[in-house]
Design a protein around this motif. Structure first.
Motif, PDB file in Angstrom:
ATOM      1  N   PRO A 108       0.819  -1.216   0.000  1.00 31.61           N
ATOM      2  CA  PRO A 108       0.000   0.000   0.000  1.00 31.61           C
ATOM      3  C   PRO A 108       0.858   1.274   0.000  1.00 31.61           C
ATOM      4  CG  PRO A 108      -0.811  -1.569   1.611  1.00 31.61           C
ATOM      5  CD  PRO A 108       0.516  -2.073   1.163  1.00 31.61           C
ATOM      6  N   LEU A 109       1.987   1.236   0.697  1.00 31.76           N
ATOM      7  CA  LEU A 109       2.855   2.417   0.768  1.00 31.76           C
ATOM      8  C   LEU A 109       3.426   2.782  -0.600  1.00 31.76           C
ATOM      9  CD1 LEU A 109       4.829   1.667   4.073  1.00 31.76           C
ATOM     10  CD2 LEU A 109       2.861   3.172   3.757  1.00 31.76           C
ATOM     11  N   PHE A 110       3.692   1.755  -1.439  1.00 25.89           N
ATOM     12  CA  PHE A 110       4.229   1.993  -2.783  1.00 25.89           C
ATOM     13  C   PHE A 110       3.133   2.133  -3.837  1.00 25.89           C
ATOM     14  CE2 PHE A 110       8.043   0.037  -0.831  1.00 25.89           C
ATOM     15  CZ  PHE A 110       8.961   1.036  -1.139  1.00 25.89           C
ATOM     16  N   GLY A 111       1.887   2.029  -3.404  1.00 25.81           N
ATOM     17  CA  GLY A 111       0.777   2.247  -4.322  1.00 25.81           C
ATOM     18  C   GLY A 111       0.371   1.050  -5.156  1.00 25.81           C
ATOM     19  N   TYR A 112       0.867  -0.132  -4.822  1.00 27.18           N
ATOM     20  CA  TYR A 112       0.500  -1.317  -5.596  1.00 27.18           C
ATOM     21  C   TYR A 112      -0.869  -1.863  -5.194  1.00 27.18           C
ATOM     22  CZ  TYR A 112       5.269  -1.470  -7.365  1.00 27.18           C
ATOM     23  OH  TYR A 112       6.449  -1.154  -7.989  1.00 27.18           O
ATOM     24  N   LEU A 113      -1.193  -1.734  -3.926  1.00 26.68           N
ATOM     25  CA  LEU A 113      -2.475  -2.211  -3.430  1.00 26.68           C
ATOM     26  C   LEU A 113      -3.119  -1.143  -2.548  1.00 26.68           C
ATOM     27  CD1 LEU A 113      -1.468  -5.876  -2.437  1.00 26.68           C
ATOM     28  CD2 LEU A 113      -2.759  -5.184  -4.467  1.00 26.68           C
ATOM     29  N   HIS A 114      -4.433  -1.286  -2.331  1.00 28.27           N
ATOM     30  CA  HIS A 114      -5.168  -0.346  -1.498  1.00 28.27           C
ATOM     31  C   HIS A 114      -4.802  -0.576  -0.026  1.00 28.27           C
ATOM     32  CE1 HIS A 114      -8.634   1.671   0.391  1.00 28.27           C
ATOM     33  NE2 HIS A 114      -8.704   2.362  -0.737  1.00 28.27           N
ATOM     34  N   TYR A 115      -4.993   0.452   0.791  1.00 20.76           N
ATOM     35  CA  TYR A 115      -4.645   0.338   2.214  1.00 20.76           C
ATOM     36  C   TYR A 115      -5.501  -0.672   2.971  1.00 20.76           C
ATOM     37  CZ  TYR A 115      -1.187   4.058   2.303  1.00 20.76           C
ATOM     38  OH  TYR A 115      -0.039   4.790   2.109  1.00 20.76           O
ATOM     39  N   ILE A 116      -6.619  -1.070   2.366  1.00 21.59           N
ATOM     40  CA  ILE A 116      -7.430  -2.115   2.992  1.00 21.59           C
ATOM     41  C   ILE A 116      -6.652  -3.434   3.063  1.00 21.59           C
ATOM     42  CG2 ILE A 116      -8.502  -3.051   0.882  1.00 21.59           C
ATOM     43  CD1 ILE A 116     -11.155  -3.124   2.435  1.00 21.59           C
ATOM     44  N   LYS A 134       1.501 -24.942   5.438  1.00 22.33           N
ATOM     45  CA  LYS A 134       0.341 -24.210   5.954  1.00 22.33           C
ATOM     46  C   LYS A 134       0.586 -22.699   5.899  1.00 22.33           C
ATOM     47  CE  LYS A 134      -1.385 -27.708   9.215  1.00 22.33           C
ATOM     48  NZ  LYS A 134      -1.588 -28.015  10.656  1.00 22.33           N
ATOM     49  N   SER A 135       1.796 -22.285   6.241  1.00 22.48           N
ATOM     50  CA  SER A 135       2.141 -20.861   6.208  1.00 22.48           C
ATOM     51  C   SER A 135       2.051 -20.321   4.786  1.00 22.48           C
ATOM     52  CB  SER A 135       3.554 -20.653   6.757  1.00 22.48           C
ATOM     53  OG  SER A 135       3.620 -20.999   8.122  1.00 22.48           O
ATOM     54  N   TYR A 136       2.511 -21.130   3.832  1.00 17.62           N
ATOM     55  CA  TYR A 136       2.437 -20.748   2.418  1.00 17.62           C
ATOM     56  C   TYR A 136       0.983 -20.554   2.001  1.00 17.62           C
ATOM     57  CZ  TYR A 136       3.415 -20.883  -2.621  1.00 17.62           C
ATOM     58  OH  TYR A 136       3.502 -20.575  -3.953  1.00 17.62           O
ATOM     59  N   VAL A 137       0.156 -21.548   2.293  1.00 21.93           N
ATOM     60  CA  VAL A 137      -1.249 -21.502   1.890  1.00 21.93           C
ATOM     61  C   VAL A 137      -1.972 -20.349   2.570  1.00 21.93           C
ATOM     62  CG1 VAL A 137      -3.442 -22.751   1.954  1.00 21.93           C
ATOM     63  CG2 VAL A 137      -1.334 -23.970   1.395  1.00 21.93           C
ATOM     64  N   LEU A 138      -1.698 -20.132   3.842  1.00 21.69           N
ATOM     65  CA  LEU A 138      -2.339 -19.048   4.582  1.00 21.69           C
ATOM     66  C   LEU A 138      -2.074 -17.701   3.917  1.00 21.69           C
ATOM     67  CD1 LEU A 138      -3.781 -17.796   7.052  1.00 21.69           C
ATOM     68  CD2 LEU A 138      -1.562 -17.793   8.216  1.00 21.69           C
ATOM     69  N   PHE A 139      -0.804 -17.403   3.659  1.00 17.56           N
ATOM     70  CA  PHE A 139      -0.497 -16.105   3.059  1.00 17.56           C
ATOM     71  C   PHE A 139      -1.056 -16.013   1.646  1.00 17.56           C
ATOM     72  CE2 PHE A 139       1.826 -13.055   0.587  1.00 17.56           C
ATOM     73  CZ  PHE A 139       1.883 -11.959   1.438  1.00 17.56           C
ATOM     74  N   ALA A 140      -0.940 -17.103   0.881  1.00 15.72           N
ATOM     75  CA  ALA A 140      -1.436 -17.089  -0.490  1.00 15.72           C
ATOM     76  C   ALA A 140      -2.933 -16.800  -0.541  1.00 15.72           C
ATOM     77  CB  ALA A 140      -1.124 -18.425  -1.166  1.00 15.72           C
ATOM     78  N   LEU A 141      -3.688 -17.383   0.382  1.00 14.97           N
ATOM     79  CA  LEU A 141      -5.129 -17.137   0.424  1.00 14.97           C
ATOM     80  C   LEU A 141      -5.433 -15.691   0.805  1.00 14.97           C
ATOM     81  CD1 LEU A 141      -6.427 -20.434   2.088  1.00 14.97           C
ATOM     82  CD2 LEU A 141      -6.634 -19.743  -0.307  1.00 14.97           C
ATOM     83  N   VAL A 142      -4.666 -15.158   1.748  1.00 16.64           N
ATOM     84  CA  VAL A 142      -4.828 -13.748   2.122  1.00 16.64           C
ATOM     85  C   VAL A 142      -4.548 -12.845   0.912  1.00 16.64           C
ATOM     86  CG1 VAL A 142      -3.838 -11.862   3.489  1.00 16.64           C
ATOM     87  CG2 VAL A 142      -4.310 -14.068   4.575  1.00 16.64           C
ATOM     88  N   TYR A 143      -3.478 -13.141   0.204  1.00 16.94           N
ATOM     89  CA  TYR A 143      -3.089 -12.389  -0.997  1.00 16.94           C
ATOM     90  C   TYR A 143      -4.210 -12.428  -2.041  1.00 16.94           C
ATOM     91  CZ  TYR A 143       0.773 -10.443  -3.841  1.00 16.94           C
ATOM     92  OH  TYR A 143       1.609  -9.622  -4.575  1.00 16.94           O
ATOM     93  N   LEU A 144      -4.746 -13.617  -2.271  1.00 13.65           N
ATOM     94  CA  LEU A 144      -5.815 -13.768  -3.261  1.00 13.65           C
ATOM     95  C   LEU A 144      -7.070 -13.005  -2.859  1.00 13.65           C
ATOM     96  CD1 LEU A 144      -5.578 -17.581  -4.175  1.00 13.65           C
ATOM     97  CD2 LEU A 144      -4.804 -15.630  -5.521  1.00 13.65           C
ATOM     98  N   LEU A 145      -7.434 -13.093  -1.584  1.00 14.69           N
ATOM     99  CA  LEU A 145      -8.631 -12.398  -1.110  1.00 14.69           C
ATOM    100  C   LEU A 145      -8.480 -10.893  -1.267  1.00 14.69           C
ATOM    101  CD1 LEU A 145      -9.504 -14.479   2.092  1.00 14.69           C
ATOM    102  CD2 LEU A 145     -10.809 -14.365  -0.057  1.00 14.69           C
ATOM    103  N   ILE A 146      -7.277 -10.393  -1.045  1.00 15.06           N
ATOM    104  CA  ILE A 146      -7.012  -8.958  -1.207  1.00 15.06           C
ATOM    105  C   ILE A 146      -7.239  -8.532  -2.656  1.00 15.06           C
ATOM    106  CG2 ILE A 146      -5.174  -7.224  -1.223  1.00 15.06           C
ATOM    107  CD1 ILE A 146      -4.035  -8.697   1.253  1.00 15.06           C
ATOM    108  N   LEU A 147      -6.732  -9.335  -3.592  1.00 18.43           N
ATOM    109  CA  LEU A 147      -6.859  -8.989  -5.007  1.00 18.43           C
ATOM    110  C   LEU A 147      -8.297  -9.153  -5.503  1.00 18.43           C
ATOM    111  CD1 LEU A 147      -3.589 -10.634  -6.411  1.00 18.43           C
ATOM    112  CD2 LEU A 147      -4.072  -8.198  -6.084  1.00 18.43           C
TER     113      LEU A 147
END
Length: 311
Positions: free
Chosen positions: A255-263, A296-309
């Motif tokens: 978000p700081l670099f403007g790639y994603l929204h602050y949400i 599990k850590s990989y899947v957790l972050f990947a799902l968070v990343y996908l939900l954000i997009l």
């Protein structure tokens, strides 16, 4: 007498459960393209999905065959390696691998003609690293380079190529005429792909690092001197913890670099879960019980990343 190669055994042989390191970077890149209003080429995407999956599948298969044929530890060879464990025909498996690679090569050539010739060096680099990860006189997996190369090829390589095949002009493009060849690189597109793929580079490298931590003694017996051998188990576990934090740090920076929204910052609610998973592995690193925590850590972050997009 060899036993029959059944479909469930084949899926275990290619380690289908590990294909998350192929799937998530690709699907995340596609969602990023949609998120940033970039065009999606359906035919190119389908060709790439099949070809890259076949390459990833064959890489795992080559790894298992080479490990079986070069194993010095009899217990590993006949109790842990799937070929020895299930009494499979290594020569038959080798033929299957060549068949898979041939199909992947054909699809890659079709994709090459549909995009730009620059896809060849980009894709070839990932392909060569994938094959020589366990094959050849000096396999990458037997030296302290496995984490780096696996992270770059599966984390960045798949992510970048998924974006590249949609519209090469956004990243790098070649121009030909009878007198010269010109290559036009779009730095903004390339840098964006690099930065957005960092979490997958880190997470993939950490799965490999966790695997090598668990297999340290077995690797030494089979003359595989991985990064963990040189760093030692304690320092390797500290490195594992540092790398595990990198994806979540990037979630703050995007978000700081403007790639994603602050949400996007809401995604940090998943960090305590990742921290607990990391602590579980570090406290007792074992292949049978806690190695799964790195996945599990990989899947957790990947799902968070996908939900954000998606949002």
């Amino acid at each position: 007498m060899y036993k029959k190669l059944t479909f469930p055994i084949f899926l275990e042989f290619i380690e289908i459960k590990t294909k998350i390191t192929w799937f998530f970077p690709m699907i995340t890149a596609l969602l990023w393209a949609l998120y940033s209003n970039h065009p999606i080429n359906g035919i190119n995407t389908l060709l790439f999905i099949i070809a890259s999956f076949l390459v990833d599948m064959s890489t795992t298969a080559v790894n298992n065959v080479v490990d079986y044929k070069t194993a010095l530890d009899e217990d590993y060879k006949f109790s842990h390696n799937l070929i020895g464990k299930y009494q499979l025909d290594a020569n038959l498996l080798t033929k299957i691998i060549f068949l898979i690679l041939s199909l992947a090569s054909l699809l890659s050539l079709i994709l090459l003609f549909r995009t730009d010739w620059l896809l060849f060096p980009f894709g070839a680099a990932c392909f060569i690293i994938a094959i020589f990860y366990t094959y050849g006189p000096i396999p990458i997996s037997r030296f302290p380079l496995g984490e780096v190369f696996s992270g770059l090829t599966e984390g960045f390589g798949i992510f970048f190529l998924t974006l590249y095949i949609q519209d090469p002009s956004l990243y790098a493009q070649s121009f030909w005429n009878p007198n010269q060849i010109a290559i036009l690189i779009q730095p903004q597109g390339v840098i964006t792909a690099i930065l957005l793929s960092i979490p997958f580079v880190a997470l993939t490298a950490n799965i490999m690092l966790a695997n090598n931590i668990c297999d340290l003694e077995q690797d030494i017996n089979n003359r595989r001197f991985t990064l963990v051998y040189y760093l030692g188990r304690d320092l390797s576990l500290k490195l594992f913890q540092v790398i595990a934090v990198v994806p979540w740090l990037m979630l703050i920076l995007y978000p700081l670099f403007g790639y994603l929204h602050y949400i996007t910052l809401i995604g940090l609610l998943g960090f305590p879960i990742a921290l607990k998973s990391m602590t579980t592995f570090v406290s007792k690193p074992e292949k049978q019980t806690t190695f799964i925590e790195s996945i599990k850590s990989y899947v957790l972050f990947a799902l968070v990343y996908l939900l954000i997009l998606v949002n």
